[in-house]
Design a protein around this motif. Structure first.
Motif, mmCIF file in Angstrom:
data_model
loop_
_atom_site.group_PDB
_atom_site.id
_atom_site.type_symbol
_atom_site.label_atom_id
_atom_site.label_comp_id
_atom_site.label_asym_id
_atom_site.label_seq_id
_atom_site.Cartn_x
_atom_site.Cartn_y
_atom_site.Cartn_z
ATOM 1 N N LEU A 30 -43.750 84.105 5.530
ATOM 2 C CA LEU A 30 -44.666 84.356 6.653
ATOM 3 C C LEU A 30 -44.114 85.444 7.581
ATOM 4 C CD1 LEU A 30 -45.764 80.724 7.542
ATOM 5 C CD2 LEU A 30 -47.209 82.516 6.561
ATOM 6 N N SER A 31 -42.811 85.463 7.771
ATOM 7 C CA SER A 31 -42.218 86.451 8.685
ATOM 8 C C SER A 31 -42.301 87.866 8.135
ATOM 9 C CB SER A 31 -40.751 86.093 8.968
ATOM 10 O OG SER A 31 -39.914 86.416 7.864
ATOM 11 N N LYS A 32 -42.404 88.002 6.815
ATOM 12 C CA LYS A 32 -42.387 89.322 6.184
ATOM 13 C C LYS A 32 -43.769 89.817 5.766
ATOM 14 C CE LYS A 32 -38.969 91.160 5.049
ATOM 15 N NZ LYS A 32 -38.172 92.206 5.747
ATOM 16 N N THR A 33 -44.743 88.939 5.675
ATOM 17 C CA THR A 33 -46.053 89.321 5.147
ATOM 18 C C THR A 33 -46.811 90.208 6.117
ATOM 19 O OG1 THR A 33 -46.204 87.305 3.802
ATOM 20 C CG2 THR A 33 -48.263 88.451 4.299
ATOM 21 N N ARG A 34 -47.330 91.307 5.565
ATOM 22 C CA ARG A 34 -48.174 92.232 6.305
ATOM 23 C C ARG A 34 -49.402 92.543 5.453
ATOM 24 N NH1 ARG A 34 -44.700 90.686 9.059
ATOM 25 N NH2 ARG A 34 -43.280 91.813 10.450
ATOM 26 N N ALA B 257 -49.700 93.072 1.314
ATOM 27 C CA ALA B 257 -48.475 92.612 0.663
ATOM 28 C C ALA B 257 -48.753 92.069 -0.741
ATOM 29 C CB ALA B 257 -47.791 91.540 1.502
ATOM 30 N N ILE B 258 -47.864 92.401 -1.661
ATOM 31 C CA ILE B 258 -47.835 91.776 -2.984
ATOM 32 C C ILE B 258 -46.700 90.764 -2.951
ATOM 33 C CG2 ILE B 258 -47.507 92.117 -5.462
ATOM 34 C CD1 ILE B 258 -48.497 95.021 -5.038
ATOM 35 N N LEU B 259 -47.057 89.489 -2.979
ATOM 36 C CA LEU B 259 -46.058 88.423 -2.882
ATOM 37 C C LEU B 259 -45.566 88.046 -4.272
ATOM 38 C CD1 LEU B 259 -47.788 86.130 -0.213
ATOM 39 C CD2 LEU B 259 -46.267 88.098 0.146
ATOM 40 N N ILE B 260 -44.279 87.766 -4.387
ATOM 41 C CA ILE B 260 -43.685 87.375 -5.667
ATOM 42 C C ILE B 260 -43.035 86.007 -5.552
ATOM 43 C CG2 ILE B 260 -41.570 88.666 -5.098
ATOM 44 C CD1 ILE B 260 -41.050 88.967 -8.090
ATOM 45 N N PHE B 261 -43.339 85.156 -6.534
ATOM 46 C CA PHE B 261 -42.694 83.854 -6.690
ATOM 47 C C PHE B 261 -42.414 83.667 -8.182
ATOM 48 C CE2 PHE B 261 -45.698 83.620 -3.126
ATOM 49 C CZ PHE B 261 -44.856 83.239 -2.093
ATOM 50 N N HIS B 262 -41.847 82.525 -8.535
ATOM 51 C CA HIS B 262 -41.534 82.241 -9.937
ATOM 52 C C HIS B 262 -42.178 80.931 -10.366
ATOM 53 C CE1 HIS B 262 -38.647 85.364 -9.003
ATOM 54 N NE2 HIS B 262 -38.487 85.547 -10.300
ATOM 55 N N VAL B 263 -42.758 80.941 -11.585
ATOM 56 C CA VAL B 263 -43.499 79.776 -12.072
ATOM 57 C C VAL B 263 -42.896 79.252 -13.377
ATOM 58 C CG1 VAL B 263 -45.217 81.105 -13.403
ATOM 59 C CG2 VAL B 263 -45.894 78.911 -12.316
ATOM 60 N N ASN B 264 -41.599 79.484 -13.563
ATOM 61 C CA ASN B 264 -40.929 79.101 -14.804
ATOM 62 C C ASN B 264 -39.927 77.952 -14.597
ATOM 63 O OD1 ASN B 264 -39.335 80.846 -13.258
ATOM 64 N ND2 ASN B 264 -38.249 81.664 -15.020
ATOM 65 N N GLN B 265 -40.234 77.072 -13.631
ATOM 66 C CA GLN B 265 -39.434 75.865 -13.349
ATOM 67 C C GLN B 265 -38.029 76.180 -12.858
ATOM 68 O OE1 GLN B 265 -39.555 73.172 -16.707
ATOM 69 N NE2 GLN B 265 -41.660 72.573 -16.276
ATOM 70 N N ARG B 266 -37.836 77.374 -12.275
ATOM 71 C CA ARG B 266 -36.512 77.722 -11.754
ATOM 72 C C ARG B 266 -36.561 78.047 -10.269
ATOM 73 N NH1 ARG B 266 -35.153 80.916 -17.314
ATOM 74 N NH2 ARG B 266 -34.944 79.022 -18.553
ATOM 75 N N THR C 67 -43.773 93.589 -2.566
ATOM 76 C CA THR C 67 -43.533 94.211 -1.268
ATOM 77 C C THR C 67 -42.175 93.811 -0.705
ATOM 78 O OG1 THR C 67 -45.914 94.181 -0.891
ATOM 79 C CG2 THR C 67 -44.513 94.567 1.036
ATOM 80 N N PHE C 68 -41.785 92.566 -0.901
ATOM 81 C CA PHE C 68 -40.457 92.084 -0.510
ATOM 82 C C PHE C 68 -40.131 90.891 -1.389
ATOM 83 C CE2 PHE C 68 -43.558 89.848 2.034
ATOM 84 C CZ PHE C 68 -43.136 88.528 1.980
ATOM 85 N N PRO C 69 -38.852 90.607 -1.633
ATOM 86 C CA PRO C 69 -38.502 89.455 -2.470
ATOM 87 C C PRO C 69 -38.652 88.149 -1.692
ATOM 88 C CG PRO C 69 -36.520 90.550 -1.731
ATOM 89 C CD PRO C 69 -37.667 91.383 -1.237
ATOM 90 N N SER C 70 -39.271 87.166 -2.304
ATOM 91 C CA SER C 70 -39.335 85.848 -1.649
ATOM 92 C C SER C 70 -37.999 85.129 -1.756
ATOM 93 C CB SER C 70 -40.432 84.987 -2.275
ATOM 94 O OG SER C 70 -40.047 84.556 -3.575
ATOM 95 N N GLY C 71 -37.220 85.441 -2.799
ATOM 96 C CA GLY C 71 -35.940 84.772 -3.005
ATOM 97 C C GLY C 71 -36.078 83.341 -3.474
ATOM 98 N N ASP C 72 -37.255 82.995 -4.031
ATOM 99 C CA ASP C 72 -37.494 81.575 -4.331
ATOM 100 C C ASP C 72 -36.611 80.960 -5.410
ATOM 101 O OD1 ASP C 72 -38.906 82.939 -6.352
ATOM 102 O OD2 ASP C 72 -40.524 81.471 -6.404
ATOM 103 N N PRO C 73 -35.944 81.739 -6.311
ATOM 104 C CA PRO C 73 -35.024 81.067 -7.237
ATOM 105 C C PRO C 73 -33.673 80.691 -6.619
ATOM 106 C CG PRO C 73 -35.855 83.143 -8.153
ATOM 107 C CD PRO C 73 -36.131 83.151 -6.687
ATOM 108 N N ALA C 74 -33.433 81.046 -5.362
ATOM 109 C CA ALA C 74 -32.112 80.811 -4.757
ATOM 110 C C ALA C 74 -31.784 79.322 -4.711
ATOM 111 C CB ALA C 74 -32.069 81.396 -3.352
ATOM 112 N N ARG C 75 -30.570 78.987 -5.063
ATOM 113 C CA ARG C 75 -30.140 77.584 -5.042
ATOM 114 C C ARG C 75 -30.069 77.073 -3.606
ATOM 115 N NH1 ARG C 75 -25.199 77.159 -9.471
ATOM 116 N NH2 ARG C 75 -26.449 77.674 -11.319
ATOM 117 N N GLY C 76 -30.540 75.865 -3.409
ATOM 118 C CA GLY C 76 -30.460 75.244 -2.098
ATOM 119 C C GLY C 76 -31.548 75.674 -1.133
ATOM 120 N N LEU C 77 -32.439 76.552 -1.558
ATOM 121 C CA LEU C 77 -33.518 77.005 -0.686
ATOM 122 C C LEU C 77 -34.489 75.863 -0.412
ATOM 123 C CD1 LEU C 77 -34.916 79.481 0.695
ATOM 124 C CD2 LEU C 77 -36.193 79.747 -1.453
ATOM 125 N N THR C 78 -34.823 75.628 0.856
ATOM 126 C CA THR C 78 -35.773 74.569 1.191
ATOM 127 C C THR C 78 -37.185 75.132 1.251
ATOM 128 O OG1 THR C 78 -35.647 74.938 3.583
ATOM 129 C CG2 THR C 78 -34.012 73.437 2.600
#
Length: 203
Positions: A157-161, A164-173, A137-148
């Protein structure tokens, strides 16, 4: 192509990409998996075929559990499948299917394009293999460098409705994802959301 669940109910689907390209070995992020196991929420991993082969034993264990599905994310994660000819596209899908089925005993139903890049012709070739294409539904952006973790949690949380289909990454990146997940899941529950699998929501 599906980007959200067909519902107005307060439900979300958790999905995690497990990308591996040729020459770039990747492994499961156990920080994330421990949270998901503790929380007992359904989720889907979109794994490339190379990732499935490299992480076969662990993916087989996960797939044997309730509410966990391993789906198709291409064989070797080409960033632009729309630049491939139809035979090469089919090969990406079919070889990943074979790799994942060898690990899980189940042929994938869903496909996700690497980097979300596709065109109408490429989509048609993939759908002709019998797969539903599921993005996010929207990119989480979780591979971004420096993201806390806090920034990741607040952004999602601000984007979830509802739906929503949430996307994250589980490949250690995506190092922020594991630490962010407990608070994110807790707050979504507090807001009245429940978690559903793609399998359940997309019959």
């Amino acid at each position: 192509m599906i980007e959200r669940l067909p519902t107005t109910d307060k439900v979300v689907a958790l999905t995690f990409d497990a990308c591996e390209a040729r020459g770039a070995p990747a492994f499961l992020d156990h920080t994330i998996l421990k949270v998901l196991e503790t929380e007992k929420v359904p989720y889907t991993i979109f794994a490339s075929g190379l990732f499935a082969r490299r992480n076969a034993a662990e993916l087989a264990r996960l797939a044997a559990g309730d509410g966990v599905r391993i789906e198709n994310h291409s064989l070797d994660h080409p960033q632009h499948m729309e630049r491939l000819d139809p035979a090469a596209i089919r090969r990406e899908v079919e070889e990943a299917d074979a790799a994942i089925q060898a690990v899980t005993g189940r042929k994938p139903r869903f496909f996700r394009f690497p980097a979300g890049n596709y065109d109408a012709a490429t989509l048609g070739v993939v759908e002709a293999t019998g797969h539903k294409v599921v993005h996010w539904t929207f990119p989480s952006g979780d591979p971004a460098r420096g993201l806390t973790p806090e920034h990741l949690k607040e952004w999602v949380l601000s984007k979830t409705r509802p739906g929503a289909i949430l996307i994250f990454h589980v490949n250690q990146r995506a190092p922020a994802t594991g630490p962010a997940l407990p608070g994110l899941l807790a707050e979504l529950r507090r807001r009245g959301y429940r978690f559903v699998s793609l399998e359940e929501a997309l019959p």
